[in-house]
Design a protein around this motif. Structure first.
Motif, PDB file in Angstrom:
ATOM      1  N   ARG A   7       0.844  -1.192   0.000  1.00 25.71           N
ATOM      2  CA  ARG A   7       0.000   0.000   0.000  1.00 25.71           C
ATOM      3  C   ARG A   7       0.880   1.243   0.000  1.00 25.71           C
ATOM      4  O   ARG A   7       1.870   1.322   0.698  1.00 25.71           O
ATOM      5  CB  ARG A   7      -0.853   0.000   1.262  1.00 25.71           C
ATOM      6  N   LEU A   8       0.488   2.200  -0.793  1.00 26.69           N
ATOM      7  CA  LEU A   8       1.136   3.505  -0.834  1.00 26.69           C
ATOM      8  C   LEU A   8       0.061   4.536  -0.528  1.00 26.69           C
ATOM      9  O   LEU A   8      -0.993   4.539  -1.162  1.00 26.69           O
ATOM     10  CB  LEU A   8       1.729   3.760  -2.220  1.00 26.69           C
ATOM     11  N   CYS A   9       0.296   5.369   0.466  1.00 27.16           N
ATOM     12  CA  CYS A   9      -0.702   6.353   0.886  1.00 27.16           C
ATOM     13  C   CYS A   9      -0.197   7.757   0.613  1.00 27.16           C
ATOM     14  O   CYS A   9       0.943   8.081   0.924  1.00 27.16           O
ATOM     15  CB  CYS A   9      -0.995   6.226   2.382  1.00 27.16           C
ATOM     16  N   TRP A  10      -1.054   8.555   0.044  1.00 31.78           N
ATOM     17  CA  TRP A  10      -0.768   9.973  -0.175  1.00 31.78           C
ATOM     18  C   TRP A  10      -1.516  10.742   0.908  1.00 31.78           C
ATOM     19  O   TRP A  10      -2.713  10.579   1.072  1.00 31.78           O
ATOM     20  CB  TRP A  10      -1.265  10.396  -1.548  1.00 31.78           C
ATOM     21  N   ILE A  11      -0.798  11.549   1.653  1.00 26.96           N
ATOM     22  CA  ILE A  11      -1.418  12.326   2.726  1.00 26.96           C
ATOM     23  C   ILE A  11      -1.215  13.792   2.418  1.00 26.96           C
ATOM     24  O   ILE A  11      -0.082  14.247   2.226  1.00 26.96           O
ATOM     25  CB  ILE A  11      -0.802  11.955   4.085  1.00 26.96           C
ATOM     26  N   ASP A  12      -2.297  14.525   2.362  1.00 27.07           N
ATOM     27  CA  ASP A  12      -2.255  15.956   2.089  1.00 27.07           C
ATOM     28  C   ASP A  12      -1.887  16.688   3.373  1.00 27.07           C
ATOM     29  O   ASP A  12      -2.652  16.701   4.336  1.00 27.07           O
ATOM     30  CB  ASP A  12      -3.612  16.416   1.573  1.00 27.07           C
ATOM     31  N   ALA A  13      -0.709  17.289   3.398  1.00 28.22           N
ATOM     32  CA  ALA A  13      -0.229  17.980   4.599  1.00 28.22           C
ATOM     33  C   ALA A  13      -1.157  19.121   5.008  1.00 28.22           C
ATOM     34  O   ALA A  13      -1.273  19.426   6.190  1.00 28.22           O
ATOM     35  CB  ALA A  13       1.187  18.500   4.375  1.00 28.22           C
ATOM     36  N   GLY A  14      -1.822  19.730   4.062  1.00 24.95           N
ATOM     37  CA  GLY A  14      -2.730  20.827   4.367  1.00 24.95           C
ATOM     38  C   GLY A  14      -3.967  20.391   5.125  1.00 24.95           C
ATOM     39  O   GLY A  14      -4.593  21.189   5.816  1.00 24.95           O
ATOM     40  N   HIS A  15      -4.305  19.108   5.015  1.00 21.09           N
ATOM     41  CA  HIS A  15      -5.488  18.584   5.692  1.00 21.09           C
ATOM     42  C   HIS A  15      -5.149  17.637   6.843  1.00 21.09           C
ATOM     43  O   HIS A  15      -6.046  17.088   7.472  1.00 21.09           O
ATOM     44  CB  HIS A  15      -6.389  17.852   4.691  1.00 21.09           C
ATOM     45  N   ASN A  16      -3.874  17.406   7.094  1.00 18.12           N
ATOM     46  CA  ASN A  16      -3.453  16.460   8.125  1.00 18.12           C
ATOM     47  C   ASN A  16      -2.309  17.025   8.951  1.00 18.12           C
ATOM     48  O   ASN A  16      -1.223  16.434   9.047  1.00 18.12           O
ATOM     49  CB  ASN A  16      -3.025  15.135   7.481  1.00 18.12           C
ATOM     50  N   ALA A  17      -2.543  18.151   9.579  1.00 21.77           N
ATOM     51  CA  ALA A  17      -1.498  18.817  10.359  1.00 21.77           C
ATOM     52  C   ALA A  17      -0.982  17.934  11.489  1.00 21.77           C
ATOM     53  O   ALA A  17       0.199  17.999  11.846  1.00 21.77           O
ATOM     54  CB  ALA A  17      -2.017  20.139  10.916  1.00 21.77           C
ATOM     55  N   GLY A  18      -1.836  17.088  12.048  1.00 25.65           N
ATOM     56  CA  GLY A  18      -1.408  16.203  13.127  1.00 25.65           C
ATOM     57  C   GLY A  18      -0.329  15.228  12.685  1.00 25.65           C
ATOM     58  O   GLY A  18       0.651  15.011  13.392  1.00 25.65           O
ATOM     59  N   LEU A  19      -0.493  14.640  11.502  1.00 25.48           N
ATOM     60  CA  LEU A  19       0.529  13.729  10.980  1.00 25.48           C
ATOM     61  C   LEU A  19       1.819  14.470  10.650  1.00 25.48           C
ATOM     62  O   LEU A  19       2.907  13.968  10.893  1.00 25.48           O
ATOM     63  CB  LEU A  19       0.016  13.008   9.741  1.00 25.48           C
ATOM     64  N   VAL A  20       1.689  15.644  10.106  1.00 23.85           N
ATOM     65  CA  VAL A  20       2.868  16.451   9.781  1.00 23.85           C
ATOM     66  C   VAL A  20       3.658  16.745  11.049  1.00 23.85           C
ATOM     67  O   VAL A  20       4.884  16.623  11.080  1.00 23.85           O
ATOM     68  CB  VAL A  20       2.461  17.756   9.063  1.00 23.85           C
ATOM     69  N   ALA A  21       2.964  17.090  12.126  1.00 27.18           N
ATOM     70  CA  ALA A  21       3.637  17.380  13.390  1.00 27.18           C
ATOM     71  C   ALA A  21       4.235  16.105  13.989  1.00 27.18           C
ATOM     72  O   ALA A  21       5.385  16.106  14.446  1.00 27.18           O
ATOM     73  CB  ALA A  21       2.656  18.013  14.369  1.00 27.18           C
ATOM     74  N   ARG A  22       3.476  15.016  13.991  1.00 30.98           N
ATOM     75  CA  ARG A  22       3.945  13.766  14.605  1.00 30.98           C
ATOM     76  C   ARG A  22       5.205  13.235  13.940  1.00 30.98           C
ATOM     77  O   ARG A  22       6.132  12.793  14.584  1.00 30.98           O
ATOM     78  CB  ARG A  22       2.857  12.704  14.555  1.00 30.98           C
ATOM     79  N   TYR A  23       5.231  13.252  12.604  1.00 34.46           N
ATOM     80  CA  TYR A  23       6.377  12.713  11.879  1.00 34.46           C
ATOM     81  C   TYR A  23       7.438  13.765  11.567  1.00 34.46           C
ATOM     82  O   TYR A  23       8.395  13.481  10.858  1.00 34.46           O
ATOM     83  CB  TYR A  23       5.914  12.009  10.598  1.00 34.46           C
ATOM     84  N   GLU A  24       7.266  14.949  12.132  1.00 36.14           N
ATOM     85  CA  GLU A  24       8.249  16.024  12.004  1.00 36.14           C
ATOM     86  C   GLU A  24       8.623  16.275  10.545  1.00 36.14           C
ATOM     87  O   GLU A  24       9.783  16.274  10.165  1.00 36.14           O
ATOM     88  CB  GLU A  24       9.477  15.696  12.848  1.00 36.14           C
ATOM     89  N   VAL A  25       7.618  16.455   9.716  1.00 36.67           N
ATOM     90  CA  VAL A  25       7.831  16.699   8.295  1.00 36.67           C
ATOM     91  C   VAL A  25       8.295  18.141   8.106  1.00 36.67           C
ATOM     92  O   VAL A  25       7.605  19.076   8.484  1.00 36.67           O
ATOM     93  CB  VAL A  25       6.534  16.446   7.494  1.00 36.67           C
ATOM     94  N   PHE A  26       9.481  18.300   7.531  1.00 36.78           N
ATOM     95  CA  PHE A  26      10.027  19.628   7.291  1.00 36.78           C
ATOM     96  C   PHE A  26      10.056  19.985   5.810  1.00 36.78           C
ATOM     97  O   PHE A  26      10.112  21.141   5.452  1.00 36.78           O
ATOM     98  CB  PHE A  26      11.449  19.732   7.863  1.00 36.78           C
ATOM     99  N   HIS A  27      10.075  18.971   4.958  1.00 35.71           N
ATOM    100  CA  HIS A  27      10.144  19.192   3.517  1.00 35.71           C
ATOM    101  C   HIS A  27       9.080  18.347   2.841  1.00 35.71           C
ATOM    102  O   HIS A  27       8.837  17.212   3.223  1.00 35.71           O
ATOM    103  CB  HIS A  27      11.518  18.808   2.960  1.00 35.71           C
ATOM    104  N   LEU A  28       8.486  18.889   1.830  1.00 40.49           N
ATOM    105  CA  LEU A  28       7.492  18.159   1.053  1.00 40.49           C
ATOM    106  C   LEU A  28       7.995  18.006  -0.368  1.00 40.49           C
ATOM    107  O   LEU A  28       8.612  18.922  -0.896  1.00 40.49           O
ATOM    108  CB  LEU A  28       6.153  18.897   1.068  1.00 40.49           C
TER     109      LEU A  28
END
Length: 68
Positions: A7-28
């Motif tokens: 499975r490959l999942c695409w997560i929209d950072a604009g709609h999933n701020a919690g995941l962005v914060a949890r996984y410490e996403v700095f670059h897209l």
């Protein structure tokens, strides 16, 4: 693109701020590998078939990390 993934999942950072914060996403875009519930880390790779295959293969050989 055929990849050795179930499975490959695409997560929209604009709609999933919690995941962005949890996984410490700095670059897209950002890619993370999780297998059988184990976090194998971020993949820093170009989005080409050969580069993705190599990065996935390398990530599968390293020990699991703690989730951020």
């Amino acid at each position: 693109m055929p990849l050795p993934l179930e499975r490959l999942c695409w997560i929209d950072a604009g709609h999933n701020a919690g995941l962005v914060a949890r996984y410490e996403v700095f670059h897209l875009p950002a890619l993370f590998l999780v297998k059988d519930g184990h976090f194998l880390g971020a993949l820093q790779v170009r989005l080409t078939h050969s580069d993705l295959l190599a990065a996935i293969g390398e990530a599968l050989l390293r020990p699991a990390e703690e989730l951020p």
